[in-house]
Write an enzyme that holds these catalytic residues in place. Sequence first.
Site, short mmCIF file in Angstrom:
data_model
loop_
_atom_site.label_atom_id
_atom_site.label_comp_id
_atom_site.label_asym_id
_atom_site.label_seq_id
_atom_site.Cartn_x
_atom_site.Cartn_y
_atom_site.Cartn_z
CB SER A 1 -0.86 0.09 0.96
OG SER A 1 -1.58 1.23 1.31
CG HIS B 1 -4.02 -1.63 -1.47
ND1 HIS B 1 -5.27 -2.13 -1.84
CD2 HIS B 1 -4.49 -0.52 -0.56
CE1 HIS B 1 -6.16 -2.01 -0.94
NE2 HIS B 1 -5.53 -0.88 -0.35
CG ASP C 1 -5.22 2.56 1.09
OD1 ASP C 1 -6.12 1.84 0.91
OD2 ASP C 1 -4.06 2.33 1.43
CG MET D 1 -8.36 7.31 2.53
SD MET D 1 -7.41 7.43 4.08
CE MET D 1 -6.55 5.92 4.22
CG MET E 1 -11.41 3.44 2.20
SD MET E 1 -9.67 3.52 3.23
CE MET E 1 -8.69 3.55 1.68
CG MET F 1 -11.84 -2.59 5.32
SD MET F 1 -10.26 -2.10 4.08
CE MET F 1 -9.18 -1.35 5.51
N GLY G 1 -9.03 4.23 7.06
CA GLY G 1 -8.66 5.51 7.20
C GLY G 1 -7.09 5.81 7.53
CG PHE G 2 -5.67 6.81 10.26
CD1 PHE G 2 -5.30 8.20 9.98
CD2 PHE G 2 -7.08 6.64 10.59
CE1 PHE G 2 -5.94 9.21 10.39
CE2 PHE G 2 -8.00 7.65 10.85
CZ PHE G 2 -7.25 9.21 10.67
N GLY G 3 -2.95 4.20 8.17
CA GLY G 3 -2.24 2.95 8.06
C GLY G 3 -1.52 2.81 9.42
N GLY G 4 -0.87 1.70 9.49
CA GLY G 4 -0.02 1.36 10.78
C GLY G 4 -1.04 1.08 12.04
CG ASP H 1 -6.15 -2.56 3.24
OD1 ASP H 1 -5.37 -2.34 3.50
OD2 ASP H 1 -7.19 -1.93 2.46
N GLY H 2 -4.89 -4.44 6.10
CA GLY H 2 -4.71 -3.43 7.62
C GLY H 2 -4.10 -4.35 8.40
N GLY H 3 -2.84 -3.77 8.74
CA GLY H 3 -2.03 -4.47 9.81
C GLY H 3 -1.63 -5.81 9.54
N GLY I 1 1.13 -2.19 4.02
CA GLY I 1 1.75 -0.79 3.79
C GLY I 1 2.86 -0.84 4.71
CB SER I 2 3.37 -0.10 8.36
OG SER I 2 2.18 0.73 8.38
C1 DX5 Z 1 -6.34 1.65 5.86
C2 DX5 Z 1 -5.76 1.23 4.19
C3 DX5 Z 1 -4.73 0.12 3.95
C4 DX5 Z 1 -3.43 0.84 4.77
C5 DX5 Z 1 -2.81 -0.45 5.42
O1 DX5 Z 1 -7.70 2.40 5.73
O2 DX5 Z 1 -6.95 0.89 3.59
O3 DX5 Z 1 -4.78 -0.03 2.87
O4 DX5 Z 1 -2.82 1.40 3.76
O5 DX5 Z 1 -1.75 0.03 6.11
P1 DX5 Z 1 -0.94 -0.93 7.07
O6 DX5 Z 1 -0.49 -2.42 6.21
O7 DX5 Z 1 0.01 -0.10 7.65
O8 DX5 Z 1 -2.10 -1.30 8.16
ZN ZN Z 2 -6.49 -0.35 1.45
#
Ligand code: DX5
Ligand code: ZN
Length: 222
Positions: free
Chosen positions: A9, A34, A36, A38, A69, A138, A143-146, A176-178, A198-199
């Site tokens: 991501s 990927h 995102d 928003m 999103m 999800m 809304g946020f990474g990490g 998607d996420g964590g 992502g992270s």
């Molecule tokens: C969150 C996004 C994810 C995000 C994942 O709203 O849809 O795609 O970038 O980030 P990580 O992998 O850091 O949780």
């Molecule tokens: Zn995403």
Amino acid sequence: MPTHKIAPSILAADFGNLERDISMINQSESDWLHIDIMDGVFVPNISYGQAITKRMGQLCDKPLDVHLMIMQPERYIEQFRDAGAEVITVHYEACTHLHRNLQQIKATGAKAGVALNPHTNVELLEDVLEDLDMVCLMSVNPGFGGQKFIYRTINKIQKLRSMIDERNLNVDIEIDGGVGLQNAEAILKAGANVLVAGSSVFKSEDPIATVKRLKAIGSDNF
Ligand code: DX5
Ligand code: ZN
């Protein structure tokens, strides 16, 4: 275990060095990029839009996996397809006429995905499963990474995998996420086949090696 896809991501990249980070993705074993999107309404955050997506697509050799999103995504589907999206995912919670929106995505030639927030039950997809190329579960509140992976997602993956297999469908399950090396194996074993990371990729010391390790899970080289 069948082969799975890795979709880093770009939200976790260094926005001052997008070209460098996308070139890293090109050199890696990533399958998709990927992206995102928003709107600050459906989710509390604002990211980037069509112009940046288009430029990222020009720099990237991998197919773009665009995660919308945004409320009323039907306003922007053609624009993101024109910007280079291969897969376009809308949120179940943001679509009053989801079936129509999926047909709209397919009419552009893109693959159609639906994303579910952590509180949304997979059984709600029963009547659109045949119309889908992908379901994105999800595993954090979008809304946020990490953020931290919500473990209950594992049950949702198993349930959705049974729904898809019972109907003999070819629908991807994206998480998607964590997602990272610590939980990817459990996610894949539960029945998912696309990992958004992502992270865990961009913040790692060696992103190319991290993608390689994520990709190798389940094979003899792991
Ligand atoms: C969150 C996004 C994810 C995000 C994942 O709203 O849809 O795609 O970038 O980030 P990580 O992998 O850091 O949780
Ligand atoms: Zn995403």
